[in-house]
Design a protein around this motif. Structure first.
Motif, PDB file in Angstrom:
ATOM      1  N   LEU A 178      15.190  -1.083 -16.244  1.00  0.00           N
ATOM      2  CA  LEU A 178      15.351   0.372 -16.353  1.00  0.00           C
ATOM      3  C   LEU A 178      15.990   0.764 -17.687  1.00  0.00           C
ATOM      4  O   LEU A 178      15.678   1.811 -18.250  1.00  0.00           O
ATOM      5  CB  LEU A 178      16.176   0.913 -15.183  1.00  0.00           C
ATOM      6  N   LEU A 179      16.867  -0.104 -18.199  1.00  0.00           N
ATOM      7  CA  LEU A 179      17.448   0.173 -19.523  1.00  0.00           C
ATOM      8  C   LEU A 179      16.347   0.190 -20.582  1.00  0.00           C
ATOM      9  O   LEU A 179      16.334   1.043 -21.470  1.00  0.00           O
ATOM     10  CB  LEU A 179      18.519  -0.876 -19.867  1.00  0.00           C
ATOM     11  N   ILE A 180      15.400  -0.743 -20.456  1.00  0.00           N
ATOM     12  CA  ILE A 180      14.271  -0.762 -21.395  1.00  0.00           C
ATOM     13  C   ILE A 180      13.463   0.535 -21.242  1.00  0.00           C
ATOM     14  O   ILE A 180      13.105   1.183 -22.226  1.00  0.00           O
ATOM     15  CB  ILE A 180      13.373  -2.002 -21.156  1.00  0.00           C
ATOM     16  N   TYR A 181      13.230   0.923 -19.978  1.00  0.00           N
ATOM     17  CA  TYR A 181      12.492   2.167 -19.701  1.00  0.00           C
ATOM     18  C   TYR A 181      13.189   3.363 -20.359  1.00  0.00           C
ATOM     19  O   TYR A 181      12.544   4.270 -20.867  1.00  0.00           O
ATOM     20  CB  TYR A 181      12.407   2.350 -18.180  1.00  0.00           C
ATOM     21  N   HIS A 182      14.530   3.331 -20.368  1.00  0.00           N
ATOM     22  CA  HIS A 182      15.299   4.426 -20.979  1.00  0.00           C
ATOM     23  C   HIS A 182      15.577   4.156 -22.470  1.00  0.00           C
ATOM     24  O   HIS A 182      16.442   4.796 -23.067  1.00  0.00           O
ATOM     25  CB  HIS A 182      16.616   4.630 -20.231  1.00  0.00           C
ATOM     26  N   GLN A 183      14.911   3.164 -23.036  1.00  0.00           N
ATOM     27  CA  GLN A 183      14.952   2.864 -24.468  1.00  0.00           C
ATOM     28  C   GLN A 183      16.290   2.347 -24.982  1.00  0.00           C
ATOM     29  O   GLN A 183      16.632   2.511 -26.158  1.00  0.00           O
ATOM     30  CB  GLN A 183      14.487   4.081 -25.278  1.00  0.00           C
ATOM     31  N   ALA A 184      17.085   1.734 -24.107  1.00  0.00           N
ATOM     32  CA  ALA A 184      18.248   0.971 -24.561  1.00  0.00           C
ATOM     33  C   ALA A 184      17.785  -0.479 -24.723  1.00  0.00           C
ATOM     34  O   ALA A 184      16.631  -0.802 -24.416  1.00  0.00           O
ATOM     35  CB  ALA A 184      19.379   1.069 -23.559  1.00  0.00           C
ATOM     36  N   VAL A 185      18.670  -1.341 -25.230  1.00  0.00           N
ATOM     37  CA  VAL A 185      18.297  -2.743 -25.462  1.00  0.00           C
ATOM     38  C   VAL A 185      19.184  -3.655 -24.615  1.00  0.00           C
ATOM     39  O   VAL A 185      20.301  -3.987 -25.020  1.00  0.00           O
ATOM     40  CB  VAL A 185      18.437  -3.109 -26.959  1.00  0.00           C
ATOM     41  N   PRO A 186      18.709  -4.037 -23.413  1.00  0.00           N
ATOM     42  CA  PRO A 186      19.534  -4.893 -22.569  1.00  0.00           C
ATOM     43  C   PRO A 186      19.510  -6.354 -23.031  1.00  0.00           C
ATOM     44  O   PRO A 186      18.496  -6.833 -23.532  1.00  0.00           O
ATOM     45  CB  PRO A 186      18.873  -4.765 -21.194  1.00  0.00           C
ATOM     46  N   ILE A 187      20.648  -7.005 -22.860  1.00  0.00           N
ATOM     47  CA  ILE A 187      20.726  -8.451 -23.092  1.00  0.00           C
ATOM     48  C   ILE A 187      21.256  -9.034 -21.784  1.00  0.00           C
ATOM     49  O   ILE A 187      22.415  -8.812 -21.416  1.00  0.00           O
ATOM     50  CB  ILE A 187      21.676  -8.772 -24.259  1.00  0.00           C
ATOM     51  N   LEU A 188      20.377  -9.724 -21.072  1.00  0.00           N
ATOM     52  CA  LEU A 188      20.717 -10.182 -19.717  1.00  0.00           C
ATOM     53  C   LEU A 188      21.314 -11.590 -19.779  1.00  0.00           C
ATOM     54  O   LEU A 188      20.751 -12.485 -20.412  1.00  0.00           O
ATOM     55  CB  LEU A 188      19.458 -10.158 -18.843  1.00  0.00           C
TER      56      LEU A 188
END
Ligand SMILES: [Zn+2]
Length: 339
Positions: A178-188
Motif C-alpha cells: 500500500l505504501l508503494i500504491y501511495h508512492q512512498a518507498v517501503p523497505i521491508l
C-alpha cells in the motif's frame, strides 16, 4: 444458531444459541468464512486477557439471509464483509459526534462476541457489501487493509519517502504494497528469507534481511539518510529497539498491529534522535476505503493468502496454532470455511 465459545483458556466449546433480528436496522448473515489470526489464538491461550466466556472471530465475510424493514444498503443474498470493530458511542469523541476518532472502539471477538458461528445478527451499518470483483478470501483481509491505511495516514509522509517496515508478516507485506500504491518507498525488513521472498513476489522491491549488514544495506538504499519513517509490526519476532537504530533523526516511528505483546524499549536513542513515536491498532473507520483498495487491486494477495480449513477442524486448529505461537512467537493465518 451454532457458536464456538471460549469458556476459559484453551477450552473451546460448541453450542446452540437462538438469535433473531430485533431491530429494523439489523440483518441476519450466514457466515461463510472467518480469518483466524493472532487475536483469536491469543484469546484462546488467555494471553490477550479477553474476558471469558467469549466467541472469538474478528474478521469474517458472509451472505445476508434476512433483513429488517429499515435496511437500505443490504438485501437478501448480498455478500458482505462483517466489520468487527466500531465506535463505542459513549466516549468523549463519540459524544462530540467524531465516531471515527472513538477512544475505545468495540472489537468483535475481544470486547464482544465475534464471528466464529454459523449465523450472526448485525446492525446494517456494520456490514459492507462486497462487489463481485472482490472474492471472499481477499475480503477477509479488509480489516488489515484498514489498519494499514490508518498507519499510512499517521505516517503522513510525502511521495518518495523511504519508510522502513519491520516484519514481513501479513501486516508488513500489505502495508509495504500500500505504501508503494501511495508512492512512498517501503523497505521491508525481516529475519525470514521466506517471508521476504513472498513480499518480493507481491511486488515489494526493497527487501532486507535483518542481519549484520542491515545498517549498511539500508544506508545504501536511502543514500545515507536512513528511513524517514518506520513501522514496527507487532509479533514480528525482531527487537522493538530496531526502529530507533534505523530511523533518521527527527523521523517518525509507529508500532502497529491488532494488538501488542508486552514490550520494553531503550528510549535514549529515540530521544537523542528526537524521533516521534506513536501506535496504530485498528483503523476501523477505513473499512469503505479498504474495500475500494481491494476493488482497485492495490494489493496482490495471491502469494500471501492463508491456508484454508473446515469448520470441523476448528478445535484442532486452535490447539495446534496455540502450540506454534508458544514455540515460535509467530503463527500462520488460517481461512476457515464455515459452510
Ligand atoms: Zn467512542
Amino acid at each position: 444458531m451454532k457458536i464456538w465459545k471460549l469458556l476459559s483458556p484453551k477450552t473451546l466449546t460448541e453450542e446452540e444459541r437462538p438469535d433473531s433480528i430485533s431491530a429494523p436496522t439489523q440483518a441476519k448473515v450466514k457466515v461463510t468464512k472467518v480469518l483466524l489470526a493472532y487475536p483469536e489464538i491469543r484469546a484462546y491461550t488467555g494471553a490477550s486477557g479477553v474476558r471469558f466466556p467469549r466467541v472469538p472471530g474478528m474478521f469474517a465475510v458472509g451472505v445476508v439471509t434476512e433483513t429488517g424493514e429499515g435496511c437500505v444498503a443490504v438485501e437478501k443474498n448480498s455478500r458482505v464483509y462483517l466489520n468487527g470493530t466500531y465506535a463505542c458511542g459513549e466516549c468523549a469523541e463519540c459524544r462530540k459526534g467524531n465516531e471515527s476518532g472513538c477512544l475505545s472502539p468495540v472489537i468483535s471477538g475481544v470486547d464482544r462476541d465475534g464471528f466464529l458461528r454459523d449465523f450472526v445478527v448485525a446492525e446494517e451499518a456494520h456490514l459492507f457489501p462486497l462487489p463481485p470483483s472482490v472474492g471472499d478470501d481477499i475480503a477477509l483481509y479488509a480489516g488489515l487493509v484498514s489498519l494499514c491505511e490508518d498507519i499510512i495516514d499517521k505516517l503522513d509522509v510525502p511521495k518518495g519517502t523511504h519508510v522502513a517496515v519491520v516484519g514481513a508478516g501479513e501486516t508488513g507485506n500489505i502495508l509495504s504494497q500500500l505504501l508503494i500504491y501511495h508512492q512512498a518507498v517501503p523497505i521491508l525488513i525481516d529475519e525470514s528469507e521466506d517471508k521476504l521472498a513472498v513480499a518480493a513476489k507481491c511486488g515489494v522491491y526493497y527487501t532486507l534481511k535483518a542481519d549484520e549488514d542491515l545498517m549498511e544495506n539500508l544506508s545504501q538504499i536511502t543514500g545515507g539518510r536512513m528511513a524517514e519513517g518506520c513501522v514496527f509490526t507487532s509479533f514480528c519476532g525482531l527487537s522493538p529497539d530496531l526502529p530507533f537504530e534505523i530511523t533518521a533523526k527527527r523521523g517518525k516511528v509507529i508500532y502497529a498491529g491488532m494488538e501488542f505483546p508486552e514490550m520494553t524499549v531503550h528510549l535514549k536513542k529515540a530521544l537523542d534522535k528526537e524521533i516521534s513515536v506513536t501506535g496504530a491498532t485498528r483503523g476501523y473507520a477505513q473499512c469503505a476505503a479498504a474495500i475500494n483498495l481491494l476493488v482497485n487491486k492495490a494489493v496482490d494477495f495471491k502469494p500471501l493468502l492463508a491456508a484454508e480449513a473446515n469448520a470441523a477442524d476448528i478445535p484442532k486448529l486452535f490447539a495446534s496454532n496455540a502450540e506454534i505461537l508458544e514455540k515460535e512467537k509467530r503463527v500462520p493465518l488460517t481461512i476457515v470455511n464455515m459452510i
